[in-house]
Write a protein that holds these residues in place. Structure first.
Motif, PDB file in Angstrom:
ATOM      1  N   GLN A 237      10.285  -8.731  24.847  1.00  0.00           N
ATOM      2  CA  GLN A 237      10.984  -8.171  23.694  1.00  0.00           C
ATOM      3  C   GLN A 237      10.994  -9.208  22.575  1.00  0.00           C
ATOM      4  O   GLN A 237      11.316 -10.380  22.807  1.00  0.00           O
TER       5      GLN A 237
ATOM      6  N   ARG B 291      12.175 -10.002  18.476  1.00  0.00           N
ATOM      7  CA  ARG B 291      12.953  -9.628  17.300  1.00  0.00           C
ATOM      8  C   ARG B 291      12.758 -10.682  16.218  1.00  0.00           C
ATOM      9  O   ARG B 291      12.861 -11.883  16.493  1.00  0.00           O
TER      10      ARG B 291
ATOM     11  N   ASP C 234      13.824 -11.679  12.005  1.00  0.00           N
ATOM     12  CA  ASP C 234      14.583 -11.433  10.782  1.00  0.00           C
ATOM     13  C   ASP C 234      13.859 -12.114   9.631  1.00  0.00           C
ATOM     14  O   ASP C 234      13.470 -13.296   9.728  1.00  0.00           O
TER      15      ASP C 234
ATOM     16  N   GLU D  74      13.246 -14.278  17.958  1.00  0.00           N
ATOM     17  CA  GLU D  74      13.791 -14.221  19.312  1.00  0.00           C
ATOM     18  C   GLU D  74      12.770 -13.559  20.228  1.00  0.00           C
ATOM     19  O   GLU D  74      12.318 -12.450  19.974  1.00  0.00           O
TER      20      GLU D  74
ATOM     21  N   ARG E  91       7.916  -4.826  23.123  1.00  0.00           N
ATOM     22  CA  ARG E  91       8.806  -4.187  22.152  1.00  0.00           C
ATOM     23  C   ARG E  91       8.991  -5.147  20.987  1.00  0.00           C
ATOM     24  O   ARG E  91       9.390  -6.299  21.183  1.00  0.00           O
TER      25      ARG E  91
ATOM     26  N   GLU F 260      10.639  -5.695  17.042  1.00  0.00           N
ATOM     27  CA  GLU F 260      11.572  -5.229  16.020  1.00  0.00           C
ATOM     28  C   GLU F 260      11.559  -6.201  14.848  1.00  0.00           C
ATOM     29  O   GLU F 260      11.546  -7.426  15.037  1.00  0.00           O
TER      30      GLU F 260
ATOM     31  N   ASP G  92      13.903  -6.931  11.548  1.00  0.00           N
ATOM     32  CA  ASP G  92      15.167  -6.637  10.862  1.00  0.00           C
ATOM     33  C   ASP G  92      15.825  -5.380  11.439  1.00  0.00           C
ATOM     34  O   ASP G  92      16.240  -4.474  10.697  1.00  0.00           O
ATOM     35  N   GLN G  93      15.863  -5.306  12.764  1.00  0.00           N
ATOM     36  CA  GLN G  93      16.466  -4.214  13.527  1.00  0.00           C
ATOM     37  C   GLN G  93      15.728  -2.882  13.369  1.00  0.00           C
ATOM     38  O   GLN G  93      16.257  -1.822  13.681  1.00  0.00           O
ATOM     39  N   ARG G  94      14.500  -2.928  12.891  1.00  0.00           N
ATOM     40  CA  ARG G  94      13.651  -1.734  12.822  1.00  0.00           C
ATOM     41  C   ARG G  94      12.576  -1.834  13.901  1.00  0.00           C
ATOM     42  O   ARG G  94      11.894  -2.859  14.010  1.00  0.00           O
ATOM     43  N   LEU G  95      12.403  -0.773  14.673  1.00  0.00           N
ATOM     44  CA  LEU G  95      11.416  -0.765  15.747  1.00  0.00           C
ATOM     45  C   LEU G  95      10.016  -0.622  15.159  1.00  0.00           C
ATOM     46  O   LEU G  95       9.727   0.333  14.439  1.00  0.00           O
TER      47      LEU G  95
ATOM     48  N   ASP H  96       6.570  -0.231  20.480  1.00  0.00           N
ATOM     49  CA  ASP H  96       7.214  -0.062  21.781  1.00  0.00           C
ATOM     50  C   ASP H  96       6.136   0.412  22.747  1.00  0.00           C
ATOM     51  O   ASP H  96       5.892   1.608  22.877  1.00  0.00           O
TER      52      ASP H  96
END
Length: 622
Positions: free
Chosen positions: A52, A54, A56, A64, A195, A197, A199-202, A205
């Motif tokens: 996963q 992530r 920003d 992350e 997975r 992402e 900025d919290q947008r997928l 996946d």
């Protein structure tokens, strides 16, 4: 600050470990995407089954990466953030490298330029452990909460090296680079779920998939049915993967996913080979969309060329190029209808080169003659076993294809093939002709196929001319009255320098004053084609290429194919000519049998396919 002795002479001093790490970090971590690449490679090497990611602001503020791999013990965690510590090299020869990472520089480099936190837990351990590095300053290993595997957090990228941070682009650009990195690594590990992402947008996946499904997802080709499989072997070298049809292309090479021994690379040798393989079937200036994997004995390739590990050196680069070009050539040598081409896959091209317009033909040629095509001949002059065998038995009725003529005696006339409309053919059965230019057909599964009749017949004529040229079988037809073509002196000089090569194509020319050439013969295959318009086009074609030289074999080969393409354009069924159902189905069947017929001689698509899902989406039913 320079340090010097009392007499002004500079004094050599040892740099601190923090400064050394920051200098080294500049080689390994040039932007957030580079740091992300190293972290995801570590996760894959750890045996993870799910990763996963992530980010920003493109990774400038936060990266992350969480995996469910083997994890690390407290002792391993402490060594992992020290330079040149790694668990991935079994010996010190740097020859048989089977992991993505091996230099032991990633985590120390990231920790020297940013705020790094690594949390890890062994699969059979009761607790997790964490270590923090800020600007090269390493903290203590401490217990923490966490699931089996490893979680890496990178914050404030390049806070310790502000000069490097000033050169970063916008978050959108940095995100684009990061996504490209993840796509390439995901392609190299279809057994791992990803997975991603921003900025919290997928963004992505991807489940665990087979290679065909992963390639279709990464290349965004919709489904694996739209891809052409590639297989090839040359000695110890093996090539596999999937490619898109030539009508699917992009403005940059970002759609080319290349791997060597499972490692994603940006390799000029492989990219050049891909470009050469697509050269005669794709629009100039466009780039193919491919996903290729090369397996090569480790001792025949050096991956330790650059800290990013994306550039390689081969012991025999010529063999690698030959394998790629030959394998892609066989895959591209299929007839139309093999790989579906949907409108949503075609990229915006911008302004297209001007095409010659011809008035609609008033009458069809009804001589009833036909041409039986010889087996396709490759550049070496030998029949290519990778091309469809059906192409050797293609019959082109002149009622449908007026440019085809029997130019080489081949014994008794071959019976015409059964042209009965059959909906179960790859291109289906013709339903109608639209605007006097496009053929509409329907396939067995209910899909609609659109065919550009001029573009399709242009490719068929091109392939006939190309075969005959390579076999030395083009027959010239002497003109009743030689034509005089007036041209600028510079174009006359270019044409005359290619007079021998043009003679092999059935075009016999000679000088006729300083600004004209005399045309005595034309290829019999082209029938009554106007020699004046063709010679002017050929002169412009040759003049526009600064590299065109009859003394250079490679340049000549490329130029002759371009000349043949121009001749095919002049000798093809025109847009605006009305065709009968029999003629339309005859054209579809010959497209299915003819290699490279998915695009015309200029690289434009000859056919498009609208499946049920496409139609439902267009009408808002989905």
């Amino acid at each position: 600050m320079n340090m010097s002795s009392g007499n002004g002479q500079p004094v050599i001093r040892r740099l601190s470990e923090q400064v050394v790490n920051r200098i080294a970090a500049g080689e390994v971590i040039e932007r957030p995407a580079a740091a992300l690449k190293e972290l995801v490679e570590n996760a894959i090497d750890s045996g993870a089954r799910r990763i996963q990611i992530r980010l920003d602001r493109g990774g400038m503020d936060r990266i992350e990466v969480t995996d469910d791999g083997c994890g690390m013990s407290p002792g391993d965690l402490r060594l992992a953030v020290e330079r040149h510590c790694t668990s991935k090299l079994r010996d010190e020869t740097l020859v048989r490298i089977s992991t993505l990472g091996f230099r032991g520089e990633a985590l120390p480099s990231i920790g020297a330029a940013a705020r790094l936190t690594v949390m890890s837990r062994l699969r059979d351990s009761d607790s997790a452990w964490a270590i923090r590095v800020e600007g090269g300053v390493v903290g203590e290993v401490e217990p923490c909460a966490g699931s089996p595997g490893t979680r890496v957090l990178v914050e404030d990228m390049f806070f310790a090296t502000p000069a490097r941070r000033k050169f970063l682009k916008s978050p959108r650009v940095e995100s684009s680079h990061a996504e490209n990195v993840v796509r390439r690594l995901a392609l190299s590990a279809p057994h791992v779920a990803f997975r991603l992402e921003f900025d919290q947008r997928l963004i992505l996946d991807l489940p665990v998939q087979d290679m065909a499904a992963r390639v279709a997802a990464i290349l965004e080709s919709g489904h694996a049915d739209g891809l052409l499989p590639v297989e090839g072997q040359r000695g110890d070298l093996k090539l596999s993967g999937f490619i898109c049809a030539p009508s699917v292309h992009r403005a940059t090479a970002n759609g080319q996913m290349l791997m060597v021994n499972g490692r994603p690379v940006v390799d000029p040798v492989l990219r050049t080979a891909v470009r050469v393989a697509y050269r005669n079937v794709m629009e100039h200036g466009r780039h193919a969309v491919v996903a290729l994997s090369l397996e090569i004995p480790p001792e025949q390739v050096d991956v330790n060329v650059h800290p990013a590990k994306t550039e390689l050196r081969y012991a025999d680069s010529a063999a690698v190029r030959a394998l790629v070009i030959g394998s892609l050539g066989r895959a591209l040598g299929t007839g139309a209808g093999v790989a579906g081409v949907r409108p949503d896959l075609l990229q915006s091209r911008g302004p297209s080169p001007a095409r010659i317009w011809y008035p609609p033909e008033r009458s069809a040629d009804a001589t009833g003659l036909s041409t039986r095509l010889a087996a396709p001949i490759g550049a070496s002059g030998a029949a290519d076993p990778g091309l469809p065998t059906g192409f050797a038995e293609s019959t082109l009725p002149l009622s449908a294809l007026p440019a085809a003529r029997k130019v080489v005696p081949e014994g008794p006339e071959q019976p015409a093939a059964d042209m009965t409309p059959a909906i179960d053919h790859p291109l289906g059965a013709a339903v109608a002709q639209v605007l006097g230019t496009y053929i509409v057909s329907q396939t067995a599964d209910g899909a609609l196929v659109l065919v550009d009749q001029h573009a399709a017949h242009e490719r068929l004529t091109h392939e006939i001319l190309r075969q005959q040229y390579l076999g030395g079988e083009i027959r010239a037809q002497r003109l009743l009255l030689p034509e005089v073509v007036d041209l600028p002196a510079r174009q006359v000089a270019v044409l005359l320098s290619f007079s021998v090569a043009l003679g092999r194509l059935g075009i016999e020319i000679e000088p006729f004053g300083g600004t004209a050439v005399l045309v005595r013969t034309m290829p019999a295959l082209l029938g009554k084609e106007d020699p004046v318009g063709m010679l002017r086009d050929l002169a412009e074609e040759l003049e526009a290429d600064d590299l065109a030289s009859p003394a250079q074999a490679d340049a000549l080969d490329a130029r002759m194919d371009a000349i043949i393409a121009r001749m095919a354009c002049h000798g093809s069924v025109r847009a605006g000519r009305k065709l009968t159902h029999e003629e339309m189905n005859a054209l579809l069947r010959d497209m299915e049998r003819t290699p490279r017929s998915g695009t015309c001689s200029h690289g434009r698509p000859t056919w498009l396919k609208l499946e049920k899902a496409d139609l439902e989406r267009m009408f808002g039913r989905r």
